[in-house]
Design an enzyme around this catalytic site. Structure first.
Site, mmCIF file in Angstrom:
data_model
loop_
_atom_site.group_PDB
_atom_site.id
_atom_site.type_symbol
_atom_site.label_atom_id
_atom_site.label_comp_id
_atom_site.label_asym_id
_atom_site.label_seq_id
_atom_site.Cartn_x
_atom_site.Cartn_y
_atom_site.Cartn_z
ATOM 1 N N ASP A 231 -1.200 -5.084 -7.903
ATOM 2 C CA ASP A 231 -1.058 -3.734 -8.455
ATOM 3 C C ASP A 231 0.388 -3.293 -8.530
ATOM 4 O O ASP A 231 1.305 -4.058 -8.316
ATOM 5 C CB ASP A 231 -1.980 -2.730 -7.754
ATOM 6 C CG ASP A 231 -1.939 -2.842 -6.268
ATOM 7 O OD1 ASP A 231 -0.838 -2.914 -5.728
ATOM 8 O OD2 ASP A 231 -3.030 -2.869 -5.655
ATOM 9 N N LYS B 51 -2.317 0.813 -10.371
ATOM 10 C CA LYS B 51 -2.660 2.223 -10.442
ATOM 11 C C LYS B 51 -1.370 3.000 -10.564
ATOM 12 O O LYS B 51 -0.559 2.975 -9.660
ATOM 13 C CB LYS B 51 -3.374 2.679 -9.170
ATOM 14 C CG LYS B 51 -4.695 2.045 -8.975
ATOM 15 C CD LYS B 51 -5.228 2.456 -7.630
ATOM 16 C CE LYS B 51 -6.365 1.549 -7.214
ATOM 17 N NZ LYS B 51 -6.667 1.694 -5.810
ATOM 18 N N MET C 275 3.164 8.348 0.461
ATOM 19 C CA MET C 275 2.606 9.057 -0.707
ATOM 20 C C MET C 275 2.865 10.556 -0.600
ATOM 21 O O MET C 275 2.009 11.368 -0.967
ATOM 22 C CB MET C 275 1.091 8.800 -0.826
ATOM 23 C CG MET C 275 0.745 7.343 -1.055
ATOM 24 S SD MET C 275 -1.024 7.021 -0.970
ATOM 25 C CE MET C 275 -1.290 6.896 0.801
HETATM 26 N N1 SAH Z 1 0.028 -0.588 1.849
HETATM 27 C C1 SAH Z 1 1.349 -0.017 1.638
HETATM 28 C C2 SAH Z 1 1.306 1.488 1.406
HETATM 29 C C3 SAH Z 1 0.565 1.897 0.158
HETATM 30 S S1 SAH Z 1 0.622 3.641 -0.102
HETATM 31 C C4 SAH Z 1 2.224 -0.333 2.848
HETATM 32 O O1 SAH Z 1 1.732 -0.806 3.878
HETATM 33 O O2 SAH Z 1 3.446 -0.115 2.764
HETATM 34 C C5 SAH Z 1 1.996 3.790 -1.190
HETATM 35 C C6 SAH Z 1 3.146 4.505 -0.519
HETATM 36 O O3 SAH Z 1 3.871 3.603 0.320
HETATM 37 C C7 SAH Z 1 4.184 5.044 -1.460
HETATM 38 O O4 SAH Z 1 3.783 6.287 -1.974
HETATM 39 C C8 SAH Z 1 5.389 5.182 -0.553
HETATM 40 O O5 SAH Z 1 5.276 6.332 0.250
HETATM 41 C C9 SAH Z 1 5.222 3.984 0.363
HETATM 42 N N2 SAH Z 1 6.033 2.831 -0.091
HETATM 43 C C10 SAH Z 1 5.583 1.606 -0.362
HETATM 44 N N3 SAH Z 1 6.611 0.784 -0.700
HETATM 45 C C11 SAH Z 1 7.737 1.526 -0.611
HETATM 46 C C12 SAH Z 1 9.107 1.257 -0.833
HETATM 47 N N4 SAH Z 1 9.551 0.059 -1.208
HETATM 48 N N5 SAH Z 1 9.999 2.262 -0.635
HETATM 49 C C13 SAH Z 1 9.581 3.475 -0.261
HETATM 50 N N6 SAH Z 1 8.296 3.783 -0.048
HETATM 51 C C14 SAH Z 1 7.372 2.823 -0.215
#
Ligand code: SAH
Length: 260
Positions: free
Chosen positions: A38, A60, A174
């Site tokens: 995704d 998404k 998020m």
């Molecule tokens: N499963 C993922 C999180 C998914 S929710 C994990 O464990 O990291 C998606 C959120 O993750 C985004 O809205 C942001 O808040 C955060 N996120 C994911 N990758 C990021 C990145 N490279 N830099 C900043 N925030 C990130």
């Protein structure tokens, strides 16, 4: 480690920097028949998927769901049933705000073999690359991972008990879209407006930007800097350490400007 046929691997791709993939993730990406991924999986990580491997995008974008969760479950089940070795690649860790649990449940219910390969979650990686130890003796004895996402435009409601302990670093996933509500609720839970806070955008990638500010000024800062997703918010005294510890090159230009 080779990807087995007829099986689904729920694989964490980490936050973006491909060097943060696990060896297991990489091996599976090289030997899968199909990779289902995704939006959060970085282009840099996708480049490491072998060219012979089929790709299915089920991304998404906010408010524009390419496939809904049931349809994604269906894709995984169908691909595995047709005898392929399936890597379901997810940003960060599949079991942290990644809906990996739901996909695993769907696979279990369908009788499909699966494995979960953890990834480095955004909180760990972004904080590390921003020079923010999430716990630190005397500053933070715990961490809360909080989602700022709300369903169907409902009002965001985070339990104040989750937010009030000043000894806990708050990491908001998020949270960009709902940032004013998040900040209002953290303040209402009793944290001071002067609490150090950071926004980390595109964490761990060469385009990472990091802004250090205060809780009270978080929303204005995000707006001023036109911060875009994905972005992670970190709130707590430990953020003040970024002043001395921001080792990752791109943050040096951008960091600190608004601290205090
Ligand atoms: N499963 C993922 C999180 C998914 S929710 C994990 O464990 O990291 C998606 C959120 O993750 C985004 O809205 C942001 O808040 C955060 N996120 C994911 N990758 C990021 C990145 N490279 N830099 C900043 N925030 C990130």
């Amino acid at each position: 480690m080779r990807c087995e046929k007829g099986k689904v691997y729920l694989v964490g791709a980490g936050p973006g920097d491909p060097q943060l993939l696990t060896v297991k993730a990489l091996r599976l990406m090289e030997t899968a028949d199909v990779v289902v991924y995704d939006r959060l999986v970085s282009a840099e990580v996708l480049q490491l998927v072998a060219t012979s491997v089929a790709r299915i995008y089920v991304g998404k974008a906010c408010g524009d769901h390419t496939l809904n969760q049931r349809e994604i479950d269906r894709v995984l089940i169908d691909q595995a049933r047709s005898g392929r070795g399936v890597v379901r690649l997810k940003g960060g860790d599949p079991f942290i705000f990644g809906r990996g649990g739901e996909e695993a449940l769907a696979l279990a219910a369908a009788g499909i073999d699966f494995e979960v390969v953890p990834g480095i979650t955004a909180a760990q990686a972004c904080a590390a690359y921003a020079g923010i130890p999430l716990t630190h003796r005397g500053l933070a004895h715990g961490i809360q991972f909080v989602s700022g996402h709300r369903k169907n435009n409902d009002r965001l409601r985070i339990d104040p008990a989750t937010l009030s302990d000043v000894g806990q670093t708050l990491v908001i996933y998020m949270g960009l879209e709902t940032l004013p509500q998040v900040v209002a609720q953290v303040l209402a839970a009793g944290r001071e407006a002067q609490t150090p806070a950071a926004i980390i955008e595109h964490g761990t990638l060469a385009r990472q930007r990091m802004f250090v500010t205060t809780l009270g000024r978080l929303s204005a800062e995000a707006k001023l800097r036109a911060v875009e997703a994905p972005a992670l918010i970190v709130i707590g005294k430990v953020v003040s350490l970024a002043d001395s510890l921001d080792w990752f090159l791109p943050t040096i230009e951008q960091g600190r400007q608004c601290y205090g």
